[in-house]
Design a protein around this motif. Structure first.
Motif, PDB file in Angstrom:
ATOM      1  N   PHE A  92       0.835  -1.214   0.000  1.00 50.84           N
ATOM      2  CA  PHE A  92       0.000   0.000   0.000  1.00 50.84           C
ATOM      3  C   PHE A  92       0.866   1.259   0.000  1.00 50.84           C
ATOM      4  CE2 PHE A  92      -1.721   3.434   2.595  1.00 50.84           C
ATOM      5  CZ  PHE A  92      -2.882   3.751   1.909  1.00 50.84           C
ATOM      6  N   MET A  93       1.869   1.299   0.878  1.00 47.79           N
ATOM      7  CA  MET A  93       2.721   2.489   0.978  1.00 47.79           C
ATOM      8  C   MET A  93       3.526   2.708  -0.296  1.00 47.79           C
ATOM      9  SD  MET A  93       4.064   2.092   4.908  1.00 47.79           S
ATOM     10  CE  MET A  93       5.132   3.532   4.756  1.00 47.79           C
ATOM     11  N   ALA A  94       4.032   1.611  -0.874  1.00 55.11           N
ATOM     12  CA  ALA A  94       4.846   1.735  -2.086  1.00 55.11           C
ATOM     13  C   ALA A  94       4.002   2.169  -3.277  1.00 55.11           C
ATOM     14  CB  ALA A  94       5.545   0.413  -2.383  1.00 55.11           C
ATOM     15  N   SER A  95       2.858   1.512  -3.467  1.00 53.93           N
ATOM     16  CA  SER A  95       2.036   1.822  -4.635  1.00 53.93           C
ATOM     17  C   SER A  95       1.346   3.176  -4.496  1.00 53.93           C
ATOM     18  CB  SER A  95       0.988   0.726  -4.854  1.00 53.93           C
ATOM     19  OG  SER A  95       0.136   0.610  -3.734  1.00 53.93           O
ATOM     20  N   SER A  96       1.155   3.632  -3.270  1.00 51.05           N
ATOM     21  CA  SER A  96       0.579   4.960  -3.049  1.00 51.05           C
ATOM     22  C   SER A  96       1.611   6.064  -3.212  1.00 51.05           C
ATOM     23  CB  SER A  96      -0.037   5.041  -1.650  1.00 51.05           C
ATOM     24  OG  SER A  96      -1.033   4.074  -1.464  1.00 51.05           O
ATOM     25  N   ARG A  97       2.858   5.678  -3.394  1.00 52.68           N
ATOM     26  CA  ARG A  97       3.961   6.613  -3.607  1.00 52.68           C
ATOM     27  C   ARG A  97       4.120   7.599  -2.448  1.00 52.68           C
ATOM     28  NH1 ARG A  97       5.633   6.255  -9.017  1.00 52.68           N
ATOM     29  NH2 ARG A  97       4.247   4.961 -10.279  1.00 52.68           N
ATOM     30  N   LEU A  98       4.039   7.063  -1.251  1.00 49.58           N
ATOM     31  CA  LEU A  98       4.290   7.868  -0.054  1.00 49.58           C
ATOM     32  C   LEU A  98       5.791   7.989   0.150  1.00 49.58           C
ATOM     33  CD1 LEU A  98       1.723   6.232   2.384  1.00 49.58           C
ATOM     34  CD2 LEU A  98       1.481   8.435   1.237  1.00 49.58           C
ATOM     35  N   LYS A  99       6.247   9.170   0.468  1.00 51.76           N
ATOM     36  CA  LYS A  99       7.653   9.360   0.791  1.00 51.76           C
ATOM     37  C   LYS A  99       7.795   9.469   2.304  1.00 51.76           C
ATOM     38  CE  LYS A  99      11.727  12.254   0.304  1.00 51.76           C
ATOM     39  NZ  LYS A  99      12.311  13.511  -0.214  1.00 51.76           N
ATOM     40  N   ILE A 100       8.676   8.667   2.884  1.00 47.86           N
ATOM     41  CA  ILE A 100       8.929   8.713   4.320  1.00 47.86           C
ATOM     42  C   ILE A 100       9.896   9.855   4.614  1.00 47.86           C
ATOM     43  CG2 ILE A 100       9.780   7.465   6.332  1.00 47.86           C
ATOM     44  CD1 ILE A 100       9.152   4.869   4.859  1.00 47.86           C
ATOM     45  N   LEU A 101       9.466  10.785   5.448  1.00 45.68           N
ATOM     46  CA  LEU A 101      10.322  11.899   5.849  1.00 45.68           C
ATOM     47  C   LEU A 101      11.087  11.588   7.132  1.00 45.68           C
ATOM     48  CD1 LEU A 101       7.974  14.979   5.244  1.00 45.68           C
ATOM     49  CD2 LEU A 101       9.708  14.035   3.707  1.00 45.68           C
ATOM     50  N   SER A 102      10.442  10.858   8.058  1.00 47.56           N
ATOM     51  CA  SER A 102      11.058  10.635   9.362  1.00 47.56           C
ATOM     52  C   SER A 102      10.370   9.464  10.049  1.00 47.56           C
ATOM     53  CB  SER A 102      10.943  11.910  10.213  1.00 47.56           C
ATOM     54  OG  SER A 102      11.629  11.791  11.435  1.00 47.56           O
ATOM     55  N   SER A 103      11.042   8.909  11.064  1.00 44.44           N
ATOM     56  CA  SER A 103      10.519   7.768  11.813  1.00 44.44           C
ATOM     57  C   SER A 103      10.855   7.944  13.284  1.00 44.44           C
ATOM     58  CB  SER A 103      11.129   6.466  11.285  1.00 44.44           C
ATOM     59  OG  SER A 103      10.852   5.378  12.142  1.00 44.44           O
ATOM     60  N   SER A 104       9.893   7.601  14.168  1.00 46.95           N
ATOM     61  CA  SER A 104      10.151   7.662  15.603  1.00 46.95           C
ATOM     62  C   SER A 104       9.143   6.792  16.348  1.00 46.95           C
ATOM     63  CB  SER A 104      10.064   9.113  16.107  1.00 46.95           C
ATOM     64  OG  SER A 104      10.309   9.202  17.496  1.00 46.95           O
ATOM     65  N   ASN A 105       9.633   5.886  17.189  1.00 42.62           N
ATOM     66  CA  ASN A 105       8.807   5.055  18.071  1.00 42.62           C
ATOM     67  C   ASN A 105       7.672   4.343  17.332  1.00 42.62           C
ATOM     68  OD1 ASN A 105       6.789   5.475  21.037  1.00 42.62           O
ATOM     69  ND2 ASN A 105       8.384   3.977  20.681  1.00 42.62           N
ATOM     70  N   GLY A 106       7.964   3.819  16.151  1.00 48.02           N
ATOM     71  CA  GLY A 106       6.985   3.049  15.399  1.00 48.02           C
ATOM     72  C   GLY A 106       6.084   3.854  14.500  1.00 48.02           C
ATOM     73  N   LEU A 107       6.176   5.186  14.550  1.00 46.93           N
ATOM     74  CA  LEU A 107       5.379   6.050  13.682  1.00 46.93           C
ATOM     75  C   LEU A 107       6.240   6.579  12.547  1.00 46.93           C
ATOM     76  CD1 LEU A 107       3.319   8.180  16.244  1.00 46.93           C
ATOM     77  CD2 LEU A 107       2.754   5.963  15.226  1.00 46.93           C
ATOM     78  N   LEU A 108       5.618   6.749  11.388  1.00 46.24           N
ATOM     79  CA  LEU A 108       6.293   7.315  10.224  1.00 46.24           C
ATOM     80  C   LEU A 108       5.617   8.631   9.849  1.00 46.24           C
ATOM     81  CD1 LEU A 108       6.589   4.167   7.899  1.00 46.24           C
ATOM     82  CD2 LEU A 108       8.289   5.035   9.521  1.00 46.24           C
ATOM     83  N   LEU A 109       6.427   9.626   9.563  1.00 41.98           N
ATOM     84  CA  LEU A 109       5.930  10.872   8.991  1.00 41.98           C
ATOM     85  C   LEU A 109       6.105  10.767   7.484  1.00 41.98           C
ATOM     86  CD1 LEU A 109       4.946  13.822   9.101  1.00 41.98           C
ATOM     87  CD2 LEU A 109       7.340  14.502   9.442  1.00 41.98           C
ATOM     88  N   CYS A 110       4.991  10.813   6.762  1.00 43.32           N
ATOM     89  CA  CYS A 110       5.017  10.614   5.311  1.00 43.32           C
ATOM     90  C   CYS A 110       4.364  11.796   4.600  1.00 43.32           C
ATOM     91  CB  CYS A 110       4.275   9.333   4.927  1.00 43.32           C
ATOM     92  SG  CYS A 110       4.977   7.829   5.638  1.00 43.32           S
ATOM     93  N   VAL A 111       4.777  11.993   3.373  1.00 45.07           N
ATOM     94  CA  VAL A 111       4.185  13.031   2.541  1.00 45.07           C
ATOM     95  C   VAL A 111       3.673  12.393   1.257  1.00 45.07           C
ATOM     96  CG1 VAL A 111       6.418  13.604   1.477  1.00 45.07           C
ATOM     97  CG2 VAL A 111       4.571  15.280   1.431  1.00 45.07           C
TER      98      VAL A 111
END
Length: 405
Positions: A92-111
Motif C-alpha cells: 500500500f505504501m509503495a504503490s501509493s507513492r508515499l515518501k517517508i520523511l522521518s521515523s520515531s517510536n513506530g510512527l512514520l511521517l510521510c508526505v
C-alpha cells in the motif's frame, strides 16, 4: 513451580515488538486483546522508547524531485522473526507513492503530494496532519525536510524553513497533544554552508544537522570547513535563551573534506560516560572513518574506526558505496547490490555480516531506521485495513475522499 501472574506476563510481553505480539493473538483470549488494550499499547510504546534500538530499516530511493514506488523493509540481524510490518501494508505504501520523511517510536511521517500523514505501518493506521499556514499553497511537498520526534505522551513535527535567501531559519513545531503548529521565537542559524536538513539527529534535547563539504567558500570564511549546528527543541524558548550552537568536526575529518569523494553524516550513537551522544562517519577515497563525540562543550571526538572498503572482507569486486548509516553500534552500508553491517563495538568489532540484497537501483540508498510498535497515531486516525486490497492507484485517493467527507 511458581505460576506467573497476568501482570508479570503483560510486563514481559510489553517489551516485545508489535509483530511478535500479533503472532501471539491466537494463543489465548488475553493475548488477542492485548493489542487493543490502551494500557498495554502505551506500555509497549514506552518500553520501545526506553530501548531506543531500531529493529528494522526502510530503504527508499533518494529522489526528492519525482515520486517513486520502491519501498522495502528489512529486519536487522536477529530480528527476522519478531519484527516487521504486514506485506499488504508495505505494498500500500509503495504503490501509493508515499515518501517517508522521518521515523520515531513506530510512527512514520510521510508526505503524499501536498499532504502530510502520520502512519503506523504495524497497526495499519493513518492520521492526516494539517500543514502550517505558510505551506498550504505549495503544490508538492516532496522536497520538504521535516522531523518527527516522539516522547512518552506526545509527538512533535519539527520544520525549519525560510522564505528568503538567508542563513536564518524559522522553526515551526507541531504538537499532536495541542493539535496546532507554533512558531518559535528564536530563529535557527545555519551558518554560511548548506545543511543536510533531510538527515537530522536528535540527541540530548537538541536537533543536529551537519553541513555539506563542497569547496565554495573563501578560505578566510568562518565556515570554510564543514561543521555541525545544533538547536535546542525540548524546552520552550519563551525566555529567548535557546541558541544555535556550532560543533567543530575532528581535525582529521576536516582535512581533505573538500575532496569530491568525501561524504560525511552524523547519527545517533548511544551512551558514552553516562550521556547520550552522536557519531560522525566519513567516507573518503573508499575509506570509512568513524568518530564519537565525547565532550559536547569542547567539541572533543574519539576515533573508533578507520578502514578501507577493500579491507572489510567484502566478496564484491571494487564495490561502490551507495549509502551508509549507524544502527545499534553497527556501521550499516549499501553497495550496488547488498546491505552489510560492520561492527563498531567490542563484542563484534570489525566483524562483517551481510544483511540483504536491497534491489534498489538508485545512485544513493537512503536508510530509515524503524521499530514496530503499537503506538497510536492519535485522535482521528483511520484504519487502513479496508483499503489494503484496493487497486494501487485508488488507495490514497480513497483515504483522502473519506477524510474529506
Amino acid at each position: 513451580m511458581a505460576t506467573m501472574s497476568n501482570d508479570e506476563l503483560i510486563e514481559i510481553l510489553s517489551w516485545l515488538p508489535a509483530k511478535a505480539i500479533h503472532k501471539l493473538k491466537s494463543f489465548s483470549k488475553l493475548f488477542s486483546e492485548l493489542p487493543k488494550t490502551p494500557y498495554f499499547v502505551a506500555k509497549q510504546a514506552e518500553n520501545s522508547l526506553k530501548k531506543d534500538r531500531p529493529s528494522c530499516f526502510f530503504i527508499q530511493r533518494e529522489d526528492i524531485l519525482t515520486h517513486n514506488d520502491y519501498l522495502k523493509l528489512h529486519p536487522l540481524p536477529g530480528q527476522e522473526l519478531s519484527s516487521g510490518v504486514p506485506e499488504n501494508m508495505l505494498r500500500f505504501m509503495a504503490s501509493s507513492r508515499l515518501k517517508i520523511l522521518s521515523s520515531s517510536n513506530g510512527l512514520l511521517l510521510c508526505v503524499h503530494r501536498s499532504e502530510l500523514f502520520i502512519i503506523n505501518p504495524a497497526t495499519c493506521y493513518l492520521l492526516y496532519i494539517p500543514l502550517p499556514n505558510h505551506l498550504q499553497q505549495r503544490g508538492n511537498l516532496h522536497s520538504l525536510s521535516m522531523t518527527l520526534e516522539c516522547d512518552s505522551d506526545d509527538y512533535r513535527l519539527i520544520l525549519f524553513d525560510n522564505e528568503e535567501w538567508s542563513s536564518h531559519f524559522d522553526c515551526h513545531v507541531y504538537s499532536h497533544k495541542q493539535g496546532a503548529w507554533s512558531l518559535r521565537k528564536n530563529r535557527f542559524f545555519a551558518g554560511s554552508r548548506d545543511l543536510k536538513f533531510d538527515m537530522p539527529v536528535i540527541c540530548n534535547g537538541a536537533i543536529h544537522f551537519i553541513s555539506d563539504c563542497y569547496s565554495y567558500l573563501a578560505k578566510d570564511s568562518t565556515h570554510f570547513r564543514p561543521y555541525i549546528m545544533s538547536y535546542e527543541i525540548i524546552n520552550g524558548d519563551e525566555d529567548g535563551s535557546v541558541e544555535t550552537k556550532l560543533l567543530r568536526l575532528p581535525k582529521e575529518a576536516r582535512r581533505g573534506s573538500h575532496d569530491d569523494s568525501c561524504h560525511m553524516n552524523i547519527f545517533k550513537w548511544g551512551e558514552v560516560a553516562g550521556h547520550q551522544t552522536i557519531c560522525l562517519v566519513r567516507l573518503r577515497k573508499r575509506v570509512f572513518t568513524v568518530w564519537i563525540l565525547t565532550n559536547y562543550e569542547s567539541s572533543s571526538w574519539r576515533r573508533i574506526l578507520k578502514v578501507r572498503v577493500k579491507g572489510m572482507g567484502l566478496m564484491e569486486q571494487n564495490p561502490e558505496i551507495r549509502g551508509f548509516t549507524v544502527l545499534n553500534g553497527d556501521l550499516v552500508f549499501a553497495t550496488e547490490k547488498n546491505v552489510y553491517a560492520y561492527g563498531l563495538t567490542s563484542d563484534k568489532y570489525m566483524v562483517l555480516s551481510e544483511i540483504c540484497d536491497h534491489g534498489c537501483d538508485s545512485t544513493f540508498v537512503r536508510f530509515v531506521p524503524y521499530s514496530d510498535t503499537l503506538r497510536p497515531c492519535g485522535i482521528g486516525a483511520k484504519s487502513l485495513h479496508p483499503y489494503l486490497q484496493l487497486r494501487k492507484f485508488d488507495q490514497v485517493e480513497k483515504v483522502r475522499s473519506r477524510r474529506i467527507k
